[in-house]
Design a protein around this motif. Structure first.
Motif, PDB file in Angstrom:
ATOM      1  N   GLY A   1      -8.706   9.553  -6.134  1.00 15.92           N
ATOM      2  CA  GLY A   1      -9.066   9.358  -7.608  1.00 15.92           C
ATOM      3  C   GLY A   1      -8.884   8.252  -8.446  1.00 15.92           C
ATOM      4  N   ARG A   2      -8.892   7.226  -7.823  1.00 21.13           N
ATOM      5  CA  ARG A   2      -8.464   5.902  -7.886  1.00 21.13           C
ATOM      6  C   ARG A   2      -8.979   5.354  -6.733  1.00 21.13           C
ATOM      7  NH1 ARG A   2      -3.413   3.678  -8.176  1.00 21.13           N
ATOM      8  NH2 ARG A   2      -2.307   4.647  -6.604  1.00 21.13           N
TER       9      ARG A   2
ATOM     10  N   SER B   1       1.477  -5.581 -11.052  1.00 22.80           N
ATOM     11  CA  SER B   1       2.983  -6.440 -11.956  1.00 22.80           C
ATOM     12  C   SER B   1       2.520  -5.109 -12.705  1.00 22.80           C
ATOM     13  CB  SER B   1       2.821  -7.746 -12.326  1.00 22.80           C
ATOM     14  OG  SER B   1       1.508  -8.047 -12.910  1.00 22.80           O
ATOM     15  N   SER B   2       3.866  -4.829 -13.513  1.00 25.99           N
ATOM     16  CA  SER B   2       3.822  -3.972 -14.594  1.00 25.99           C
ATOM     17  C   SER B   2       4.255  -4.568 -15.961  1.00 25.99           C
ATOM     18  CB  SER B   2       4.790  -3.427 -14.317  1.00 25.99           C
ATOM     19  OG  SER B   2       6.667  -3.993 -14.521  1.00 25.99           O
TER      20      SER B   2
ATOM     21  N   SER C   1      -0.723  -3.782 -14.233  1.00 26.89           N
ATOM     22  CA  SER C   1      -1.188  -2.206 -14.003  1.00 26.89           C
ATOM     23  C   SER C   1      -1.937  -2.165 -14.899  1.00 26.89           C
ATOM     24  CB  SER C   1       0.146  -1.739 -14.786  1.00 26.89           C
ATOM     25  OG  SER C   1       0.352  -0.518 -14.027  1.00 26.89           O
ATOM     26  N   GLY C   2      -2.433  -1.103 -13.815  1.00 24.82           N
ATOM     27  CA  GLY C   2      -3.847  -0.866 -14.540  1.00 24.82           C
ATOM     28  C   GLY C   2      -5.526  -1.109 -14.220  1.00 24.82           C
ATOM     29  N   GLY C   3      -4.931  -2.512 -13.751  1.00 24.84           N
ATOM     30  CA  GLY C   3      -6.466  -3.324 -12.916  1.00 24.84           C
ATOM     31  C   GLY C   3      -7.017  -3.046 -11.806  1.00 24.84           C
ATOM     32  N   SER C   4      -8.081  -2.986 -11.769  1.00 30.61           N
ATOM     33  CA  SER C   4      -9.203  -3.640 -10.740  1.00 30.61           C
ATOM     34  C   SER C   4      -9.055  -4.544  -9.292  1.00 30.61           C
ATOM     35  CB  SER C   4     -10.489  -2.850 -10.650  1.00 30.61           C
ATOM     36  OG  SER C   4     -10.155  -1.658 -11.608  1.00 30.61           O
ATOM     37  N   LEU C   5      -9.242  -3.719  -8.109  1.00 38.11           N
ATOM     38  CA  LEU C   5      -9.266  -4.989  -7.105  1.00 38.11           C
ATOM     39  C   LEU C   5     -10.651  -4.365  -6.347  1.00 38.11           C
ATOM     40  CD1 LEU C   5      -6.122  -6.725  -6.272  1.00 38.11           C
ATOM     41  CD2 LEU C   5      -8.225  -8.089  -7.589  1.00 38.11           C
TER      42      LEU C   5
ATOM     43  N   MET D   1     -10.320  -0.318  -5.535  1.00 38.27           N
ATOM     44  CA  MET D   1      -8.512  -0.054  -5.991  1.00 38.27           C
ATOM     45  C   MET D   1      -8.918   0.020  -7.753  1.00 38.27           C
ATOM     46  SD  MET D   1      -6.866  -1.292  -3.310  1.00 38.27           S
ATOM     47  CE  MET D   1      -6.687  -3.000  -4.147  1.00 38.27           C
ATOM     48  N   ASN D   2      -9.207   1.039  -8.617  1.00 37.78           N
ATOM     49  CA  ASN D   2      -9.244   1.747  -9.664  1.00 37.78           C
ATOM     50  C   ASN D   2      -7.440   1.944 -10.538  1.00 37.78           C
ATOM     51  OD1 ASN D   2     -11.298   0.409  -9.755  1.00 37.78           O
ATOM     52  ND2 ASN D   2     -12.109   2.349 -10.162  1.00 37.78           N
ATOM     53  N   SER D   3      -7.337   1.105 -11.269  1.00 30.42           N
ATOM     54  CA  SER D   3      -6.028   1.903 -12.066  1.00 30.42           C
ATOM     55  C   SER D   3      -4.762   1.713 -10.669  1.00 30.42           C
ATOM     56  CB  SER D   3      -5.841   3.467 -12.225  1.00 30.42           C
ATOM     57  OG  SER D   3      -6.364   4.291 -13.316  1.00 30.42           O
ATOM     58  N   LEU D   4      -4.601   0.730 -10.616  1.00 31.87           N
ATOM     59  CA  LEU D   4      -3.931   0.254  -9.531  1.00 31.87           C
ATOM     60  C   LEU D   4      -1.933   0.058 -10.053  1.00 31.87           C
ATOM     61  CD1 LEU D   4      -5.503  -3.006  -8.312  1.00 31.87           C
ATOM     62  CD2 LEU D   4      -4.164  -1.154  -7.413  1.00 31.87           C
TER      63      LEU D   4
END
Length: 129
Positions: free
Chosen positions: A65-66, A128-129, A14-18, A82-85
């Protein structure tokens, strides 16, 4: 024939990017609306982001926004940054072509699944969280 091949999926926290990529072939990318759709476990297919032939984007409220959709017509490639996943973004992501240069005439049409003409095979994104 028309082919859409996605890549770039994976597993992140969670919070990562792809960054997803979709390489298109069999048609002139600059003449069509392209977009990203996703199917989460146990849920219906839904629109995420689309790009009209001129590059104008439209996003689902849940990703505004993400996520950023973009295209490189010279490379026949559509992207989804994709940011702030979030765990809620976990899904199979599909690249799609809609008929024509516009993604729709109204906001209700832009992300409508029923209008899609061609689909890619999908790429899995797991957060994942």
């Amino acid at each position: 024939q028309v082919r859409l091949v996605e890549s770039g999926g994976g597993s992140v926290q969670s919070g990562g990017s792809l960054r997803l990529s979709c390489v298109a072939s069999g048609f002139s990318v600059s003449e069509y609306c392209l977009g990203w759709f996703r199917r989460a476990p146990g849920k219906e297919l839904q629109g995420v982001a689309v790009s009209s032939a001129d590059g104008s984007p439209y996003y689902a409220d849940s990703v505004k926004g993400r996520f950023t959709v973009s295209r490189d017509n010279n490379k026949s490639t559509l992207y989804l940054q994709m940011n702030s996943l979030e765990p809620e973004d976990t899904a199979m992501y599909y690249c799609a072509q809609k008929p024509g240069r516009l993604c729709g005439w109204t906001v209700f049409e832009y992300l409508r699944v029923q209008d899609v003409t061609y689909w890619g095979q999908g790429t899995q994104v797991t957060v994942s969280s």
